[in-house]
Scaffold this active site. Structure first.
Site, PDB file in Angstrom:
ATOM      1  N   HIS A  27      -0.711   5.059   7.282  1.00 50.72           N
ATOM      2  CA  HIS A  27      -0.074   5.425   6.057  1.00 50.72           C
ATOM      3  C   HIS A  27       0.157   6.934   6.287  1.00 50.72           C
ATOM      4  CE1 HIS A  27      -2.539   1.960   4.742  1.00 50.72           C
ATOM      5  NE2 HIS A  27      -1.367   1.697   4.149  1.00 50.72           N
ATOM      6  N   SER A  71       0.786  -1.247   0.020  1.00 49.49           N
ATOM      7  CA  SER A  71       0.011   0.165   0.067  1.00 49.49           C
ATOM      8  C   SER A  71       0.874   1.331  -0.082  1.00 49.49           C
ATOM      9  CB  SER A  71      -0.904   0.086   1.372  1.00 49.49           C
ATOM     10  OG  SER A  71      -0.286  -0.136   2.227  1.00 49.49           O
ATOM     11  N   ASP A  92      -3.741   8.150   7.679  1.00 43.61           N
ATOM     12  CA  ASP A  92      -4.827   7.140   8.363  1.00 43.61           C
ATOM     13  C   ASP A  92      -3.896   6.508   9.288  1.00 43.61           C
ATOM     14  OD1 ASP A  92      -3.485   4.961   7.091  1.00 43.61           O
ATOM     15  OD2 ASP A  92      -5.136   4.800   5.729  1.00 43.61           O
TER      16      ASP A  92
END
Ligand SMILES: *[C@@H]1O[C@H](CO)[C@@H](O)[C@H](O)[C@H]1NC(C)=O
Length: 372
Positions: free
Chosen positions: A350, A31, A347
């Site tokens: 991240h 990610s 978040d």
């Protein structure tokens, strides 16, 4: 006047030099560098909805796990290419777009095959809960699978090579393949989502053995990538993963401090990656393998956020900032911050776009500039 001419000439030379040297950016990973591949596979590891992407090109959720761009987007721009690197599975892009940059990365994946399946068990739970509420999506269970395993990213890359050859011709495609910069950013999920979450790997390996197991996979991957024609390769290190807001939130009894044991694991693993880079540079002819380590810079940003113009580094912008990511990072949550530039993390897992930018410029300045 002459002086201006010389400057202009130097400037033009610089542009020519940059664009000639790295014709494309090719990305593998998780990610940290996915640009939306997971939108096209059945998984809950997604972020193609608001508030994700609210600062991306006028506010567009793409599947990037940030409020804006991810590091590879910035690196591409810094190397004189497009300001973004599109996802291979995104049908809005064609081989003509991918010829200058492409990402095969998939959120929630890892070096370890087992890591890409971790979410499946959560997905089944999610689906059951969802079905209870809607009674409508029974078919969804038929499609459950993991995210894209790391080995599969290389299969997609082989597929890409074929398309590139058809598009550019053998000769030009081989040049692009050899001159492109390959960026690998993966590994955090192997520890945080897999090893420290599920019992299987812990029963098989000590954490040190598990690291060696992952290093073996990294080694194979790079050997195979080199065998396919890649030469300029950056292997990314782990971040100080004990300082992710999610890990801090679980460390509440210690005042939400960073989980030092996870940071130690990241440091050890980075050491092993760095050694691997040295060994492979000796073993593989013509390879220019570098180690891009975000650890120290990110830790400094987290410890001294105000030096970088941030207000908050302990919790993230989205929702409570402690747990939420993916679907839990909800557009209607009134707690979500208004200015993500003030937060180190977007978040619970991240970084914000601004952190990604700072890390990317640092990486280009200290390591990747040699590919200019
Ligand atoms: C991961 O799975 C692929 C495909 O089944 C296999 O080829 C590979 O050997 C596996 N890797 C490891 C380390 O087990």
């Amino acid at each position: 006047m002459a002086y201006v001419h010389v400057l202009l000439w130097l400037f033009l030379m610089l542009i020519v030099k940059i664009s000639a040297k790295v014709p494309a950016i090719i990305v593998f990973g998780d990610s940290s560098v996915d640009a939306g591949n997971n939108n096209y596979i059945p998984t809950i590891a997604r972020s193609n909805f608001e508030p994700y992407g609210r600062d991306f090109n006028g506010g567009k959720p793409t599947g990037r796990f940030s409020n804006g761009r991810v590091p590879t987007d910035f690196i591409s721009e810094e190397l004189g290419l497009r300001p973004f690197v599109p996802a291979y599975l995104d049908p809005t892009y064609k081989i003509s777009d991918f010829a200058v940059g492409v990402t095969f990365a998939s959120a929630a994946t890892g070096y370890d095959n087992a890591t890409s399946d971790v979410l499946v068990s959560f997905e089944i739970l999610f689906t059951v809960l969802y079905m209870k509420h809607t009674r409508m999506i029974l078919t969804r269970t038929n499609y459950l699978q993991g995210v894209i395993p790391f080995w599969k990213e290389l299969e997609y890359y082989k597929d890409y090579q074929k398309k590139l050859k058809a598009y550019l011709g053998e000769q030009k495609a081989s040049e692009t393949i050899a001159d492109a910069l390959y960026l690998i950013s993966i590994g955090t999920n192997d520890f945080l989502e897999n090893y420290y979450t599920l019992p299987k790997r812990q029963m098989q390996y000590t954490v040190d053995e598990y690291q060696d197991f992952l290093i073996g996979i990294a080694r194979n991957f790079i050997v195979n990538l080199h065998g396919l024609g890649a030469r300029k390769i950056s292997l990314g290190g782990l971040p100080p993963m004990g300082c992710m807001p999610l890990e801090r939130a679980e460390n509440i009894q210690s005042g939400s401090a960073c989980v030092e044991s996870y940071n130690v694991v990241a440091l050890n693993f980075n050491n092993k990656l760095s050694n691997l880079v040295m060994t492979l540079n000796k073993e593989l002819p013509g390879i220019q393998l570098v180690f891009s380590n975000p650890y120290n810079k990110l830790l400094q940003i987290i410890k001294k956020p105000s030096l970088y113009g941030f207000d908050v580094s302990e919790v993230a912008c989205c929702a409570t900032g402690m747990f939420e990511m993916g679907y839990a990072c909800d557009r209607y949550n009134p707690l979500t911050c208004t200015d993500a530039n003030k937060y180190v993390f977007w978040d619970a897992f991240h970084p914000s776009e601004r952190t990604n930018a700072i890390l990317s410029y640092h990486m280009v300045k200290t390591v990747l500039h040699q590919f200019h």
